[in-house]
Design a protein around this motif. Structure first.
Motif, PDB file in Angstrom:
ATOM      1  N   LYS A   1      63.444  38.525  50.228  1.00 46.83           N
ATOM      2  CA  LYS A   1      62.905  38.151  48.922  1.00 46.83           C
ATOM      3  C   LYS A   1      63.986  37.508  48.053  1.00 46.83           C
ATOM      4  CE  LYS A   1      60.688  40.146  44.820  1.00 46.83           C
ATOM      5  NZ  LYS A   1      60.205  41.377  44.179  1.00 46.83           N
ATOM      6  N   GLY A   2      65.175  38.077  48.080  1.00 47.59           N
ATOM      7  CA  GLY A   2      66.263  37.555  47.257  1.00 47.59           C
ATOM      8  C   GLY A   2      66.780  36.202  47.708  1.00 47.59           C
ATOM      9  N   SER A   3      66.509  35.848  48.952  1.00 49.26           N
ATOM     10  CA  SER A   3      67.019  34.581  49.497  1.00 49.26           C
ATOM     11  C   SER A   3      66.161  33.382  49.129  1.00 49.26           C
ATOM     12  CB  SER A   3      67.119  34.677  51.021  1.00 49.26           C
ATOM     13  OG  SER A   3      65.821  34.761  51.602  1.00 49.26           O
ATOM     14  N   VAL A   4      64.973  33.620  48.573  1.00 51.28           N
ATOM     15  CA  VAL A   4      64.020  32.528  48.321  1.00 51.28           C
ATOM     16  C   VAL A   4      64.627  31.442  47.442  1.00 51.28           C
ATOM     17  CG1 VAL A   4      61.813  31.929  47.265  1.00 51.28           C
ATOM     18  CG2 VAL A   4      61.997  33.992  48.663  1.00 51.28           C
ATOM     19  N   LEU A   5      65.257  31.838  46.331  1.00 48.20           N
ATOM     20  CA  LEU A   5      65.857  30.853  45.429  1.00 48.20           C
ATOM     21  C   LEU A   5      66.890  30.001  46.160  1.00 48.20           C
ATOM     22  CD1 LEU A   5      66.536  32.955  42.199  1.00 48.20           C
ATOM     23  CD2 LEU A   5      64.624  31.431  42.653  1.00 48.20           C
ATOM     24  N   TYR A   6      67.766  30.661  46.918  1.00 46.12           N
ATOM     25  CA  TYR A   6      68.824  29.955  47.621  1.00 46.12           C
ATOM     26  C   TYR A   6      68.259  29.037  48.709  1.00 46.12           C
ATOM     27  CZ  TYR A   6      71.829  33.457  45.389  1.00 46.12           C
ATOM     28  OH  TYR A   6      72.471  34.258  44.485  1.00 46.12           O
ATOM     29  N   ILE A   7      67.175  29.465  49.351  1.00 53.55           N
ATOM     30  CA  ILE A   7      66.579  28.636  50.401  1.00 53.55           C
ATOM     31  C   ILE A   7      66.040  27.342  49.809  1.00 53.55           C
ATOM     32  CG2 ILE A   7      64.639  28.441  52.017  1.00 53.55           C
ATOM     33  CD1 ILE A   7      64.999  31.370  52.698  1.00 53.55           C
TER      34      ILE A   7
ATOM     35  N   SER B   1      55.229  37.556  42.241  1.00 55.20           N
ATOM     36  CA  SER B   1      56.427  37.644  43.089  1.00 55.20           C
ATOM     37  C   SER B   1      56.415  38.882  43.968  1.00 55.20           C
ATOM     38  CB  SER B   1      57.685  37.639  42.226  1.00 55.20           C
ATOM     39  OG  SER B   1      57.754  38.808  41.424  1.00 55.20           O
ATOM     40  N   GLN B   2      55.502  39.839  43.660  1.00 55.23           N
ATOM     41  CA  GLN B   2      55.419  41.073  44.449  1.00 55.23           C
ATOM     42  C   GLN B   2      54.368  40.987  45.555  1.00 55.23           C
ATOM     43  OE1 GLN B   2      57.715  43.317  43.733  1.00 55.23           O
ATOM     44  NE2 GLN B   2      58.391  42.148  41.944  1.00 55.23           N
ATOM     45  N   ALA B   3      53.615  39.907  45.565  1.00 56.38           N
ATOM     46  CA  ALA B   3      52.538  39.768  46.555  1.00 56.38           C
ATOM     47  C   ALA B   3      53.102  39.613  47.961  1.00 56.38           C
ATOM     48  CB  ALA B   3      51.652  38.575  46.204  1.00 56.38           C
ATOM     49  N   ASN B   4      52.460  40.254  48.931  1.00 56.09           N
ATOM     50  CA  ASN B   4      52.895  40.207  50.330  1.00 56.09           C
ATOM     51  C   ASN B   4      51.752  39.781  51.239  1.00 56.09           C
ATOM     52  OD1 ASN B   4      55.523  41.193  49.765  1.00 56.09           O
ATOM     53  ND2 ASN B   4      54.756  43.291  49.750  1.00 56.09           N
ATOM     54  N   ILE B   5      52.122  39.162  52.330  1.00 58.53           N
ATOM     55  CA  ILE B   5      51.189  38.860  53.415  1.00 58.53           C
ATOM     56  C   ILE B   5      51.790  39.445  54.683  1.00 58.53           C
ATOM     57  CG2 ILE B   5      50.087  37.056  54.799  1.00 58.53           C
ATOM     58  CD1 ILE B   5      50.106  35.250  52.390  1.00 58.53           C
ATOM     59  N   ALA B   6      51.093  40.409  55.270  1.00 58.29           N
ATOM     60  CA  ALA B   6      51.606  41.120  56.454  1.00 58.29           C
ATOM     61  C   ALA B   6      52.980  41.717  56.171  1.00 58.29           C
ATOM     62  CB  ALA B   6      51.662  40.189  57.659  1.00 58.29           C
TER      63      ALA B   6
ATOM     64  N   VAL C   1      55.252  40.751  54.246  1.00 55.31           N
ATOM     65  CA  VAL C   1      56.304  39.753  53.994  1.00 55.31           C
ATOM     66  C   VAL C   1      56.019  39.089  52.654  1.00 55.31           C
ATOM     67  CG1 VAL C   1      57.475  37.683  54.816  1.00 55.31           C
ATOM     68  CG2 VAL C   1      56.580  39.344  56.464  1.00 55.31           C
ATOM     69  N   ASN C   2      57.040  38.996  51.798  1.00 56.34           N
ATOM     70  CA  ASN C   2      56.880  38.420  50.471  1.00 56.34           C
ATOM     71  C   ASN C   2      56.302  37.010  50.542  1.00 56.34           C
ATOM     72  OD1 ASN C   2      58.417  36.717  48.076  1.00 56.34           O
ATOM     73  ND2 ASN C   2      57.705  38.722  47.411  1.00 56.34           N
ATOM     74  N   ILE C   3      55.334  36.739  49.691  1.00 56.51           N
ATOM     75  CA  ILE C   3      54.629  35.457  49.742  1.00 56.51           C
ATOM     76  C   ILE C   3      55.552  34.285  49.405  1.00 56.51           C
ATOM     77  CG2 ILE C   3      53.851  35.588  47.331  1.00 56.51           C
ATOM     78  CD1 ILE C   3      51.212  34.298  48.289  1.00 56.51           C
ATOM     79  N   TYR C   4      56.515  34.502  48.518  1.00 52.52           N
ATOM     80  CA  TYR C   4      57.447  33.428  48.182  1.00 52.52           C
ATOM     81  C   TYR C   4      58.365  33.122  49.368  1.00 52.52           C
ATOM     82  CZ  TYR C   4      56.163  33.626  43.217  1.00 52.52           C
ATOM     83  OH  TYR C   4      55.480  33.559  42.029  1.00 52.52           O
ATOM     84  N   PHE C   5      58.728  34.163  50.117  1.00 52.45           N
ATOM     85  CA  PHE C   5      59.565  33.934  51.296  1.00 52.45           C
ATOM     86  C   PHE C   5      58.783  33.154  52.353  1.00 52.45           C
ATOM     87  CE2 PHE C   5      61.242  35.197  55.487  1.00 52.45           C
ATOM     88  CZ  PHE C   5      62.553  34.777  55.343  1.00 52.45           C
ATOM     89  N   ILE C   6      57.513  33.474  52.509  1.00 52.20           N
ATOM     90  CA  ILE C   6      56.668  32.728  53.449  1.00 52.20           C
ATOM     91  C   ILE C   6      56.604  31.263  53.033  1.00 52.20           C
ATOM     92  CG2 ILE C   6      54.313  32.448  54.306  1.00 52.20           C
ATOM     93  CD1 ILE C   6      53.990  35.467  54.132  1.00 52.20           C
ATOM     94  N   LEU C   7      56.440  31.033  51.728  1.00 53.12           N
ATOM     95  CA  LEU C   7      56.411  29.656  51.218  1.00 53.12           C
ATOM     96  C   LEU C   7      57.718  28.936  51.514  1.00 53.12           C
ATOM     97  CD1 LEU C   7      55.057  27.435  49.522  1.00 53.12           C
ATOM     98  CD2 LEU C   7      55.989  28.527  47.469  1.00 53.12           C
TER      99      LEU C   7
ATOM    100  N   SER D   1      50.563  39.079  35.146  1.00 52.51           N
ATOM    101  CA  SER D   1      49.992  38.388  36.308  1.00 52.51           C
ATOM    102  C   SER D   1      50.989  37.419  36.926  1.00 52.51           C
ATOM    103  CB  SER D   1      48.730  37.626  35.895  1.00 52.51           C
ATOM    104  OG  SER D   1      49.035  36.687  34.857  1.00 52.51           O
ATOM    105  N   PHE D   2      51.803  36.766  36.080  1.00 52.65           N
ATOM    106  CA  PHE D   2      52.814  35.832  36.565  1.00 52.65           C
ATOM    107  C   PHE D   2      53.945  36.572  37.254  1.00 52.65           C
ATOM    108  CE2 PHE D   2      56.670  33.191  35.526  1.00 52.65           C
ATOM    109  CZ  PHE D   2      56.407  32.186  36.444  1.00 52.65           C
ATOM    110  N   LYS D   3      54.371  37.689  36.675  1.00 52.47           N
ATOM    111  CA  LYS D   3      55.451  38.472  37.269  1.00 52.47           C
ATOM    112  C   LYS D   3      55.013  39.171  38.549  1.00 52.47           C
ATOM    113  CE  LYS D   3      56.275  40.662  33.367  1.00 52.47           C
ATOM    114  NZ  LYS D   3      56.909  41.572  32.367  1.00 52.47           N
TER     115      LYS D   3
END
Length: 353
Positions: free
Chosen positions: A44-50, A154-159, A161-167, A149-151
């Motif tokens: 999750k923390g790596s999303v910004l850097y990615i 960032s907590q939403a997961n799919i299987a 796995v954080n949704i932002y990381f999947i993106l 709702s906006f905050k």
């Protein structure tokens, strides 16, 4: 053995191997570092850097550099957060942030490609301008009280796995396919490898360089929106020094600072490494004021090791090519000598008759 050799000649594999060693090494000291929750936190923390590394890869491949991404991230985060707090549609806020990031990238690209301002000077100047605009825009205050709702997005997961990381992973895969499969995708590395040669073969170098900076700004703005969602507020210092982390992530992943070499997959792995290092220092109970020094030391060690390893393989390959050429030359000389002897014998035999 040949397959293993070819695998380890790839810079991405070197970075991935270090990431695995990092987790195993710290895990031996503190087993909590390798549990599911800790790994999920790193992802999750790596999303910004990615996202920053993906955009930076475009620029680095052309032989440029973009140190304005921290400012772009900050202003995009501030604008989108202010709009969302004011009741604007989230998609509208994201679109405006992306337009701001792309516009900053466009100015950088035109300055570098058309006006011929050195990339480091152009983007450093833009960083200062954007930072000043951000402080004026926010009046030096924090942007807080964002909608739940906006905050919570960032907590939403799919299987699990954080949704932002999947993106972020989907973006990495699509960009890598573009680099490897699309004709224009290969232009970026070609420009960084040999600018004059790229122009001679008809590659629109100026256009592609501008596009690279636009994409870098676009990715930075997306990272800004994600930052606002993850953290829940935006300060006047948001994004400060994060450009150095993005550049370091690309270098760790095997992207050359001189251009023409690297992949977005490697950059994303480098982003994971930078995040994992920060997390590892916490689990090892290292005082936070040592973070920058340790990050810098590890970065130098990893890059130097990577250069030595790949230089070894390149020197070995060069020796093999020279050996093959020497053998081929010896064979040609031998064939030529045999031909001369045969011709001489034929002439002698004919004179004897």
């Amino acid at each position: 053995m040949l397959i293993i050799k070819k695998i380890f000649e790839k810079r991405e594999i070197t970075a991935l191997a270090f990431l695995v060693i990092l987790f195993l090494g710290v895990g031996l000291r503190n087993p909590d570092f390798v549990n599911a929750q800790s790994i999920a936190t790193v992802l999750k923390g790596s999303v910004l850097y990615i996202f920053l590394a993906v955009g930076m890869t475009f620029v680095l491949l052309t032989g440029g550099i973009d140190v304005s991404v921290g400012g772009t991230l900050g202003i995009a985060a501030a604008v989108s957060a202010t709009m969302i707090r004011g009741g604007s549609n989230i998609f509208m806020a994201v679109a405006i942030a992306m337009i701001i990031g792309s516009s900053i990238g466009l100015i950088n690209g035109v300055g570098v490609a058309i006006v011929k301002v050195p990339a480091i000077i152009m983007t450093l100047g833009m960083l200062g301008i954007v930072r000043g605009v951000m402080i004026v825009y926010t009046d030096g205050k924090w942007v807080e009280n964002l909608p739940d709702s906006f905050k919570m997005a960032s907590q939403a997961n799919i299987a699990h796995v954080n949704i932002y990381f999947i993106l972020a992973i989907v973006t990495t895969i699509l960009v890598q396919l573009y680099f490897s499969k699309a004709r224009t995708g290969k232009y970026f590395a070609a420009i960084g490898d040999n600018l004059e040669g790229a122009i001679l073969v008809g590659i629109p170098a100026k256009k592609m360089i501008i596009i690279a900076y636009v994409l870098s700004g676009l990715c930075a703005s997306i990272a800004g929106v994600i930052f606002a969602s993850q953290v829940g507020f935006v300060t006047s210092n948001t994004g400060v020094d994060i450009e150095m982390v993005a550049i370091a992530a690309c270098v760790l992943g095997g992207v050359s600072l001189s251009g023409g070499l690297g992949s977005v997959v490697g950059s994303s792995i480098g982003a994971l490494i930078m995040t994992a290092i920060n997390s590892a220092l916490i689990f090892l109970k290292v005082p936070s004021f040592w973070n920058k020094s340790i990050q810098g030391t590890l970065l130098i060690l990893i890059v130097v090791s990577d250069v030595i390893i790949h230089k070894y393989f390149e020197d070995k390959a060069r020796k093999q090519r020279l050996s093959a050429r020497a053998q081929c030359l010896d064979k040609n000389l031998k064939n030529l000598k045999d031909t001369d002897i045969s011709t001489e014998s034929t002439l002698v035999g004919g004179n004897g008759q």
